[in-house]
Design an enzyme around this catalytic site. Structure first.
Site, PDB file in Angstrom:
ATOM      1  N   ALA A  65       2.647 -12.993   4.921  1.00 17.42           N
ATOM      2  CA  ALA A  65       2.571 -13.376   6.330  1.00 17.42           C
ATOM      3  C   ALA A  65       2.283 -12.114   7.123  1.00 17.42           C
ATOM      4  O   ALA A  65       2.525 -10.998   6.640  1.00 17.42           O
ATOM      5  CB  ALA A  65       3.902 -13.987   6.751  1.00 17.42           C
ATOM      6  N   GLY A 109       4.148 -14.216   1.558  1.00 21.18           N
ATOM      7  CA  GLY A 109       3.477 -15.477   1.873  1.00 21.18           C
ATOM      8  C   GLY A 109       2.231 -15.711   1.033  1.00 21.18           C
ATOM      9  O   GLY A 109       1.828 -16.860   0.823  1.00 21.18           O
ATOM     10  N   GLU A 112       3.514 -17.226  -2.052  1.00 19.43           N
ATOM     11  CA  GLU A 112       3.971 -18.575  -1.697  1.00 19.43           C
ATOM     12  C   GLU A 112       2.796 -19.523  -1.494  1.00 19.43           C
ATOM     13  O   GLU A 112       2.831 -20.677  -1.934  1.00 19.43           O
ATOM     14  CB  GLU A 112       4.828 -18.500  -0.425  1.00 19.43           C
ATOM     15  CG  GLU A 112       6.144 -17.763  -0.667  1.00 19.43           C
ATOM     16  CD  GLU A 112       6.883 -17.450   0.627  1.00 19.43           C
ATOM     17  OE1 GLU A 112       6.303 -16.740   1.486  1.00 19.43           O
ATOM     18  OE2 GLU A 112       8.014 -17.905   0.792  1.00 19.43           O
ATOM     19  N   GLU A 132       9.739  -9.510   0.558  1.00 17.01           N
ATOM     20  CA  GLU A 132      10.329  -9.672   1.894  1.00 17.01           C
ATOM     21  C   GLU A 132      11.632  -8.897   2.053  1.00 17.01           C
ATOM     22  O   GLU A 132      11.929  -8.362   3.118  1.00 17.01           O
ATOM     23  CB  GLU A 132      10.580 -11.159   2.185  1.00 17.01           C
ATOM     24  CG  GLU A 132       9.317 -11.980   2.443  1.00 17.01           C
ATOM     25  CD  GLU A 132       8.682 -12.562   1.191  1.00 17.01           C
ATOM     26  OE1 GLU A 132       9.001 -12.106   0.073  1.00 17.01           O
ATOM     27  OE2 GLU A 132       7.863 -13.493   1.335  1.00 17.01           O
TER      28      GLU A 132
HETATM   29  N1  CAA Z   1       0.934  -8.067   7.469  1.00 17.08           N
HETATM   30  C1  CAA Z   1       0.174  -7.376   8.334  1.00 17.08           C
HETATM   31  N2  CAA Z   1      -0.659  -6.388   7.967  1.00 17.08           N
HETATM   32  C2  CAA Z   1      -0.727  -6.093   6.663  1.00 17.08           C
HETATM   33  C3  CAA Z   1       0.040  -6.756   5.704  1.00 17.08           C
HETATM   34  C4  CAA Z   1       0.897  -7.810   6.155  1.00 17.08           C
HETATM   35  N3  CAA Z   1       1.631  -8.548   5.307  1.00 17.08           N
HETATM   36  N4  CAA Z   1      -0.221  -6.226   4.487  1.00 17.08           N
HETATM   37  C5  CAA Z   1      -1.131  -5.259   4.679  1.00 17.08           C
HETATM   38  N5  CAA Z   1      -1.435  -5.162   5.995  1.00 17.08           N
HETATM   39  C6  CAA Z   1      -2.354  -4.238   6.641  1.00 17.08           C
HETATM   40  C7  CAA Z   1      -1.774  -2.838   6.731  1.00 17.08           C
HETATM   41  O1  CAA Z   1      -0.909  -2.743   7.838  1.00 17.08           O
HETATM   42  C8  CAA Z   1      -3.015  -2.016   6.852  1.00 17.08           C
HETATM   43  O2  CAA Z   1      -3.493  -2.107   8.178  1.00 17.08           O
HETATM   44  P1  CAA Z   1      -3.838  -0.746   9.000  1.00 17.08           P
HETATM   45  O3  CAA Z   1      -4.991  -0.144   8.250  1.00 17.08           O
HETATM   46  O4  CAA Z   1      -4.201  -1.254  10.352  1.00 17.08           O
HETATM   47  O5  CAA Z   1      -2.618   0.104   8.961  1.00 17.08           O
HETATM   48  C9  CAA Z   1      -4.019  -2.758   5.966  1.00 17.08           C
HETATM   49  O6  CAA Z   1      -3.530  -4.091   5.834  1.00 17.08           O
HETATM   50  C10 CAA Z   1      -4.155  -2.161   4.587  1.00 17.08           C
HETATM   51  O7  CAA Z   1      -2.851  -2.092   4.014  1.00 17.08           O
HETATM   52  P2  CAA Z   1      -2.277  -0.759   3.340  1.00 17.08           P
HETATM   53  O8  CAA Z   1      -2.843   0.446   3.996  1.00 17.08           O
HETATM   54  O9  CAA Z   1      -0.790  -0.890   3.310  1.00 17.08           O
HETATM   55  O10 CAA Z   1      -2.913  -0.916   1.880  1.00 17.08           O
HETATM   56  P3  CAA Z   1      -2.338  -0.325   0.514  1.00 17.08           P
HETATM   57  O11 CAA Z   1      -3.398  -0.551  -0.488  1.00 17.08           O
HETATM   58  O12 CAA Z   1      -1.829   1.059   0.713  1.00 17.08           O
HETATM   59  O13 CAA Z   1      -1.058  -1.237   0.148  1.00 17.08           O
HETATM   60  C11 CAA Z   1       0.148  -3.333  -0.091  1.00 17.08           C
HETATM   61  C12 CAA Z   1      -1.224  -2.599  -0.172  1.00 17.08           C
HETATM   62  C13 CAA Z   1       1.063  -2.834  -1.201  1.00 17.08           C
HETATM   63  C14 CAA Z   1      -0.139  -4.811  -0.315  1.00 17.08           C
HETATM   64  C15 CAA Z   1       0.782  -3.084   1.280  1.00 17.08           C
HETATM   65  O14 CAA Z   1      -0.177  -3.364   2.288  1.00 17.08           O
HETATM   66  C16 CAA Z   1       1.991  -3.925   1.563  1.00 17.08           C
HETATM   67  O15 CAA Z   1       3.073  -3.624   1.061  1.00 17.08           O
HETATM   68  N6  CAA Z   1       1.847  -4.976   2.398  1.00 17.08           N
HETATM   69  C17 CAA Z   1       2.956  -5.791   2.824  1.00 17.08           C
HETATM   70  C18 CAA Z   1       3.434  -6.708   1.725  1.00 17.08           C
HETATM   71  C19 CAA Z   1       4.612  -7.520   2.207  1.00 17.08           C
HETATM   72  O16 CAA Z   1       5.679  -7.014   2.497  1.00 17.08           O
HETATM   73  N7  CAA Z   1       4.421  -8.874   2.283  1.00 17.08           N
HETATM   74  C20 CAA Z   1       5.445  -9.783   2.721  1.00 17.08           C
HETATM   75  C21 CAA Z   1       5.261 -10.117   4.168  1.00 17.08           C
HETATM   76  S1  CAA Z   1       6.602 -11.061   4.818  1.00 17.08           S
HETATM   77  C22 CAA Z   1       6.247 -12.669   4.365  1.00 17.08           C
HETATM   78  O17 CAA Z   1       5.253 -12.939   3.739  1.00 17.08           O
HETATM   79  C23 CAA Z   1       7.263 -13.686   4.818  1.00 17.08           C
HETATM   80  C24 CAA Z   1       7.109 -15.045   4.188  1.00 17.08           C
HETATM   81  O18 CAA Z   1       7.783 -15.402   3.285  1.00 17.08           O
HETATM   82  C25 CAA Z   1       6.139 -15.989   4.669  1.00 17.08           C
END
Ligand code: CAA
Length: 258
Positions: A65, A109, A112, A132
């Site tokens: 998400a 998400g 999911e 999460e």
């Molecule tokens: N939401 C918003 N933006 C996101 C995102 C997310 N879930 N995941 C990645 N992005 C964005 C980053 O902020 C970044 O944007 P900027 O360049 O503007 O900073 C861009 O995508 C590229 O991401 P990274 O620079 O972090 O890329 P990476 O290759 O270094 O890492 C990754 C990849 C490991 C997937 C890392 O992006 C990450 O950990 N993302 C978040 C994963 C996460 O925690 N997901 C759970 C979300 S909560 C949820 O989903 C709740 C639910 O149950 C519905």
């Protein structure tokens, strides 16, 4: 119709939806979920489409998400908006088969969303996880529930408590994905699989999907009874007559309803 966050195309009888928010690794913002819902509505209504493939990019199916969109929400915001269920469940209510073709990250998400599909085909690069907990929350679209049913308590608990990411091989061993496919062939293989399904009897495919899904909602004995009733009802279709006649006559069946 033009979409902002997804690409939509048809390949023969297959609807292909590609999540397309590359700068955010396909983070599932409200606009993307709305686009996806509309595309599924259209594909469900289109008689020429028999099955759907949902995919992302090579790097990410979806990284979850949208954290930036949700970070400032209050309890009242999320409660009143029924955040995150609203809109997302559209994938699970689609009566036509939906195959998730996952390459790269399917996190939070994203994992999911893949689990809401009927089955998951994974590239060897696929990575699944529910991280999460590492950002101070828990899954809100089935990650504690569907993952537990797919991979069992021990792995699901570890993944939900630590955010550990599972690679494609582990995911296949654990039963989360049905098959691993070389990344370069993922889309063509997913489309070929969907095409195979679309060539079968549409009502019978829908019945089979309904029966497998029933296994998650009821007891074994009730599920088996439900299955038997639906099995009996296939005998009311022209396609059951055609399918069995074709077998006996050693020819390819020509299903009417597809
Ligand atoms: N939401 C918003 N933006 C996101 C995102 C997310 N879930 N995941 C990645 N992005 C964005 C980053 O902020 C970044 O944007 P900027 O360049 O503007 O900073 C861009 O995508 C590229 O991401 P990274 O620079 O972090 O890329 P990476 O290759 O270094 O890492 C990754 C990849 C490991 C997937 C890392 O992006 C990450 O950990 N993302 C978040 C994963 C996460 O925690 N997901 C759970 C979300 S909560 C949820 O989903 C709740 C639910 O149950 C519905």
């Amino acid at each position: 119709m033009a979409y902002e966050f997804i690409l939509v195309e048809t390949r023969g009888p297959v609807g292909l939806i590609t999540l397309n928010r590359p700068k955010a690794l396909n983070a599932l913002c409200a606009g993307l979920i709305a686009d996806l819902g509309k595309a599924l509505d259209d594909m469900e209504a289109d008689d020429n489409i028999g099955a759907i493939v949902l995919t992302g990019s090579e790097k990410a199916f979806a990284a979850g998400a949208d954290i930036k969109e949700m970070s400032g929400k209050s309890y009242m915001d999320v409660y009143l908006q029924d955040f995150i269920t609203k809109g997302w469940e559209r994938v699970t209510t689609c009566r036509k088969p939906v195959i998730a073709a996952v390459s790269g990250y399917a996190l939070g998400g994203g994992c999911e969303m893949a689990m809401m599909c009927d089955f998951i085909l994974a590239a060897e690069t696929a990575k699944f996880g529910q991280p999460e907990i590492t950002i101070g929350t828990i899954p809100g679209a089935g990650g504690t529930q569907r993952l537990t049913r797919f991979v069992g308590k021990s792995k699901a608990m570890e993944m939900n408590l630590t955010g550990r990411i599972m690679d494609a091989e582990e995911a296949e061993r654990a039963g989360l994905v049905s098959r691993i496919i070389p990344a370069t062939e993922l889309i063509s293989e997913a489309v070929a699989t969907a095409e195979k399904i679309a060539g079968l009897s549409r009502p019978v495919v829908m019945m089979a999907k309904e029966c497998v899904n029933k296994a998650y909602e009821t007891t074994l004995s009730e599920g088996v009874k439900f299955e038997r009733r639906v099995f009996h009802s296939t005998f009311a279709t022209e396609d059951q007559k055609e399918g069995m006649a074709a077998f006996v006559e050693k020819r390819t069946p020509n299903f009417k309803n597809r």
